[in-house]
Write a protein that holds these residues in place. Sequence first.
Motif, PDB file in Angstrom:
ATOM      1  N   LEU A 162       0.801  -1.217   0.000  1.00  0.00           N
ATOM      2  CA  LEU A 162       0.000   0.000   0.000  1.00  0.00           C
ATOM      3  C   LEU A 162       0.835   1.269   0.000  1.00  0.00           C
ATOM      4  O   LEU A 162       0.423   2.285  -0.538  1.00  0.00           O
ATOM      5  CB  LEU A 162      -0.925   0.022   1.227  1.00  0.00           C
ATOM      6  CG  LEU A 162      -2.053  -1.024   1.234  1.00  0.00           C
ATOM      7  CD1 LEU A 162      -2.781  -0.972   2.563  1.00  0.00           C
ATOM      8  CD2 LEU A 162      -3.011  -0.796   0.079  1.00  0.00           C
ATOM      9  N   LEU A 163       2.043   1.215   0.576  1.00  0.00           N
ATOM     10  CA  LEU A 163       2.837   2.435   0.691  1.00  0.00           C
ATOM     11  C   LEU A 163       3.138   3.104  -0.645  1.00  0.00           C
ATOM     12  O   LEU A 163       2.954   4.312  -0.763  1.00  0.00           O
ATOM     13  CB  LEU A 163       4.137   2.136   1.452  1.00  0.00           C
ATOM     14  CG  LEU A 163       3.996   2.005   2.975  1.00  0.00           C
ATOM     15  CD1 LEU A 163       5.321   1.587   3.591  1.00  0.00           C
ATOM     16  CD2 LEU A 163       3.503   3.308   3.578  1.00  0.00           C
ATOM     17  N   ASN A 199       1.405   3.014  -3.397  1.00  0.00           N
ATOM     18  CA  ASN A 199       0.173   3.572  -3.922  1.00  0.00           C
ATOM     19  C   ASN A 199      -0.201   4.859  -3.194  1.00  0.00           C
ATOM     20  O   ASN A 199      -0.677   5.807  -3.807  1.00  0.00           O
ATOM     21  CB  ASN A 199      -0.961   2.555  -3.801  1.00  0.00           C
ATOM     22  CG  ASN A 199      -0.824   1.412  -4.806  1.00  0.00           C
ATOM     23  OD1 ASN A 199      -0.342   1.645  -5.905  1.00  0.00           O
ATOM     24  ND2 ASN A 199      -1.223   0.223  -4.414  1.00  0.00           N
ATOM     25  N   CYS A 200      -0.001   4.888  -1.885  1.00  0.00           N
ATOM     26  CA  CYS A 200      -0.264   6.118  -1.123  1.00  0.00           C
ATOM     27  C   CYS A 200       0.684   7.226  -1.580  1.00  0.00           C
ATOM     28  O   CYS A 200       0.269   8.379  -1.735  1.00  0.00           O
ATOM     29  CB  CYS A 200      -0.089   5.858   0.371  1.00  0.00           C
ATOM     30  SG  CYS A 200      -1.323   4.747   1.078  1.00  0.00           S
ATOM     31  N   TYR A 201       1.916   6.857  -1.811  1.00  0.00           N
ATOM     32  CA  TYR A 201       2.889   7.849  -2.269  1.00  0.00           C
ATOM     33  C   TYR A 201       2.489   8.372  -3.641  1.00  0.00           C
ATOM     34  O   TYR A 201       2.515   9.576  -3.899  1.00  0.00           O
ATOM     35  CB  TYR A 201       4.276   7.223  -2.318  1.00  0.00           C
ATOM     36  CG  TYR A 201       5.302   8.112  -2.986  1.00  0.00           C
ATOM     37  CD1 TYR A 201       5.879   9.185  -2.298  1.00  0.00           C
ATOM     38  CD2 TYR A 201       5.671   7.908  -4.309  1.00  0.00           C
ATOM     39  CE1 TYR A 201       6.794  10.013  -2.905  1.00  0.00           C
ATOM     40  CE2 TYR A 201       6.588   8.735  -4.934  1.00  0.00           C
ATOM     41  CZ  TYR A 201       7.160   9.783  -4.226  1.00  0.00           C
ATOM     42  OH  TYR A 201       8.066  10.607  -4.830  1.00  0.00           O
ATOM     43  N   CYS A 246      -0.470   8.401  -4.929  1.00  0.00           N
ATOM     44  CA  CYS A 246      -1.703   9.180  -4.797  1.00  0.00           C
ATOM     45  C   CYS A 246      -1.386  10.617  -4.395  1.00  0.00           C
ATOM     46  O   CYS A 246      -1.882  11.565  -4.999  1.00  0.00           O
ATOM     47  CB  CYS A 246      -2.611   8.515  -3.771  1.00  0.00           C
ATOM     48  SG  CYS A 246      -4.137   9.403  -3.436  1.00  0.00           S
ATOM     49  N   VAL A 247      -0.552  10.770  -3.379  1.00  0.00           N
ATOM     50  CA  VAL A 247      -0.163  12.106  -2.929  1.00  0.00           C
ATOM     51  C   VAL A 247       0.593  12.843  -4.024  1.00  0.00           C
ATOM     52  O   VAL A 247       0.357  14.035  -4.286  1.00  0.00           O
ATOM     53  CB  VAL A 247       0.695  12.017  -1.651  1.00  0.00           C
ATOM     54  CG1 VAL A 247       1.249  13.390  -1.274  1.00  0.00           C
ATOM     55  CG2 VAL A 247      -0.122  11.442  -0.500  1.00  0.00           C
TER      56      VAL A 247
END
Length: 365
Positions: free
Chosen positions: A4-5, A7-9, A11-12
């Motif tokens: 997930l990390l 993808n979160c990065y 996304c931001v």
Amino acid sequence: TIYLLPNCYFCVYLYKRFFPVFIGAIGFFSLVLVLVDLFMNLWKFIQNESPILEVVYLLLLYVPKTMWYAIPLGILFASSYTLSNLYATNELTAIFASGVSLFKFTLPLLIFSFLMSFGLFIFEDYIVVPTYEKKLELQAKLLKEEKSLNNDSIVVISDGGKIIYKADSYEASQHRLYEVIFVFRTEDKKLDSIIQADSAYWNTVAQHWSVSTGIQYTYKDGEYTTSVPKLEYLSLLTEPYETFQNNTVDVEGVNAANAKIYINHLKRAGLPYSEELSVYYKKFAFPFIVFIVVFLSIGLSGRSRKNVLLLSLTASISAAVLFYVTQMLTMLLAKFGYISPFAGAWFPVILFIFISIALLRTART
């Protein structure tokens, strides 16, 4: 967690590249529309010696409407520019190489645009409509263009078609109809009686139309009889005087609740309402242009390795124009009864969602 990390990065990172362009585009397009409106009426403001502060207030009232116009254009430009720039700098190539697909990478944009579609409807219904109505009222006052409520050549069908009002003219200041004919019909729409008078006035106490002098023709057993207008018939003439005013409602210019009330009035009066109903459905369907243009820009971005930015923007704008044209055609078909009002408003949305899915499936990843 490790999966997930990134993808979160991403996304931001995507939002950091997207939002500055999006906000800047809305501000630019809104400013252009405000200036166009100002310059179109500038000589009229000068001619009527309109106060500067009231003109400024008028322009501020117009800002929500310009933002409503600018949001679809702004999100189209921002998404196309952001993705095309990422393609041009080979950043998306690195993202794809890390195992993140185009759909997963752009999913935050799709979610944001989908939520923005609902937000755009709420924004129009609660902010754009009332402020734009005030803007038009103030503009009419400043330019001395107040609309008269007097009306001519009036025909109103009321009470499910059982009562028909016909008048040559209506005088708003006195709530009076001139050269008026009231036609009464039975439940099976057969002629019952006709009241003819030089004029009729709205009886504020009894809350119905009354006549000073007139003749009533009653049809019974194949014969007509004449008499003075009977109170039992006059008491049925309860259609409000506002109906006869020159106040045709623009469904596109009112909120959804008032539009529904107006359409129900047309239904009760037995008047055509297909066009108004299709515009009513369009109020719900049109905000999804925000979701569609983002979907299209994702599917069309990166189709060429040369002139990526220019070609992507051109393709996205062309697709958006095609959507507008398609919606215009379906709305015309709905207006003339070839398709249902619901299909006239929603068919372009459904069609372009399927086109966007097809483009996304064939996009370069």
